[in-house]
Design a protein around this motif. Structure first.
Motif, PDB file in Angstrom:
ATOM      1  N   ARG A 192       0.817  -1.219   0.000  1.00 10.64           N
ATOM      2  CA  ARG A 192       0.000   0.000   0.000  1.00 10.64           C
ATOM      3  C   ARG A 192       0.853   1.272   0.000  1.00 10.64           C
ATOM      4  NH1 ARG A 192      -5.369   0.432   1.767  1.00 10.64           N
ATOM      5  NH2 ARG A 192      -5.181  -1.678   2.613  1.00 10.64           N
ATOM      6  N   GLY A 193       2.031   1.191   0.594  1.00 10.43           N
ATOM      7  CA  GLY A 193       2.859   2.385   0.688  1.00 10.43           C
ATOM      8  C   GLY A 193       3.428   2.873  -0.621  1.00 10.43           C
ATOM      9  N   ARG A 196      -0.142   6.371  -3.838  1.00  5.12           N
ATOM     10  CA  ARG A 196      -0.819   7.424  -3.114  1.00  5.12           C
ATOM     11  C   ARG A 196      -1.879   8.045  -4.016  1.00  5.12           C
ATOM     12  NH1 ARG A 196       1.270   5.494   0.603  1.00  5.12           N
ATOM     13  NH2 ARG A 196       2.548   6.414   2.236  1.00  5.12           N
TER      14      ARG A 196
END
Length: 340
Positions: A192-193, A196
């Motif tokens: 997920r990081g 964005r």
């Protein structure tokens, strides 16, 4: 995603119908205990529990000890369903149907599912043989080699469906599907990081309805939207309509996206969608996606269907939620997305 449903404890569920009320005609003693139904039909208890929750069938009563008992007509219908499953039908397509419809489907040709890619077939075998560590290593390597977007679309989505299909058919256990989902969720949390959402997009609310506990599918959709720059407020799986509507108002979201990605009947899906549409402010667009939207008998007012991810993005652009230049793709919006 299926969920593990345990048999209820005896004498803790309040008043229960007795065996004498099983049928209006015939001998009540003909009602069969669940262990006999499992033996006669070849179905597993977990399947019966799952179908009862999702489709409202079978509808067992209780004996004086609180155990599930099944009238003869339900047992006969379950045997028909088992035969159709063995002929290639999906549970979601047959379990909600009446006896006459099931009889008419016997012997009909069912298209064979498309063959799985070798890496997906290998992952299914690892899960089936309880090689969780090997499966996790393979998924990690595929994610690193394919990149997030390709991994989600070409590996994880078809693998998720392949695992669920085998659980529905009784070829794998629910605990194996839960184990797979946990491994995949852990992997996606780490990934997920790397993505964005864009700052110039408005927030979208994601959820699945009460009859669809597909948390992994929801996480995959959230990450796919992130790759297009869409900001998401994800409530989770199995959320009632009033809670979704309340969150939409409180957080002033630009759009609500409801995912129906499991074998739910068209009737139940329609009821859930209408309930949510009624609870939402009229100015908040509602998109429904997933396999169940194809089961709906007629359009639902002020609701947009999007059968795949490309159509979701196209609708978001049409609603002004996603700028036309954002994301990696710019699909046109077909007229068909006006119906649900």
């Amino acid at each position: 995603m299926g969920i593990l449903i345990k048999a209820p404890a005896r004498r803790r569920e309040g008043p229960l119908p007795q065996v004498r009320n099983v049928t209006e005609s015939g001998d009540p003693a003909d009602a069969l205990h669940i262990r006999e139904v499992v033996r006669i039909t070849g179905l597993r208890r977990e399947q019966l529990y799952m179908w009862q929750r999702r489709y409202g069938f079978p509808a067992p009563l209780r004996d004086p000890f609180g155990d599930r008992v099944y009238p003869p007509d339900q047992v006969a219908r379950l045997r028909l369903i088992k035969q159709l499953l063995s002929e290639g039908w999906r549970a979601g397509a047959v379990v909600p149907l009446a006896d006459t419809a099931l009889q008419s489907m016997l012997g009909l040709t069912v298209e064979e599912p498309a063959p799985l890619l070798p890496e997906i077939e290998n992952a299914v075998r690892m899960l089936a043989s309880h090689r969780a560590a090997d499966l996790q290593n393979q998924l990690t390597k595929l994610l690193a080699g394919q990149g997030l977007r390709k991994f989600l679309e070409q590996t994880l989505i078809p693998l998720n469906e392949a695992v669920h299909e085998r659980v529905v058919r009784g070829e794998m256990h629910t605990f194996q599907e839960l184990r797979f989902a946990e491994l995949a969720q852990r992997l996606l949390r780490d990934a997920r990081g790397v993505v964005r959402p864009s700052r110039d997009t408005r927030q979208v609310l994601l959820a699945t309805p009460p009859n669809d506990p597909n948390q992994l599918g929801l996480t995959i959709l959230e990450l796919l939207l992130f790759t297009e720059g869409v900001g998401c407020l994800t409530l989770g799986a199995g959320i009632p309509a009033q809670e979704i509507a309340g969150a939409a108002k409180a957080y002033q979201v630009a759009l609500v996206l409801l995912l129906f990605d499991r074998g739910i009947s068209g009737k139940i899906a329609g009821q859930e969608i209408r309930s949510l549409r009624h609870a939402l402010p009229q100015e908040v667009p509602l998109i429904v996606s997933g396999r169940a939207v194809n089961l709906l008998a007629k359009p639902i007012e002020h609701t947009h269907a999007a059968a795949d991810f490309g159509l979701i993005i196209a609708r978001m652009r049409a609603e002004g939620v996603l700028p036309s230049g954002a994301g990696a793709r710019a699909e046109e919006l077909p007229e068909e997305t006006e119906r649900a």
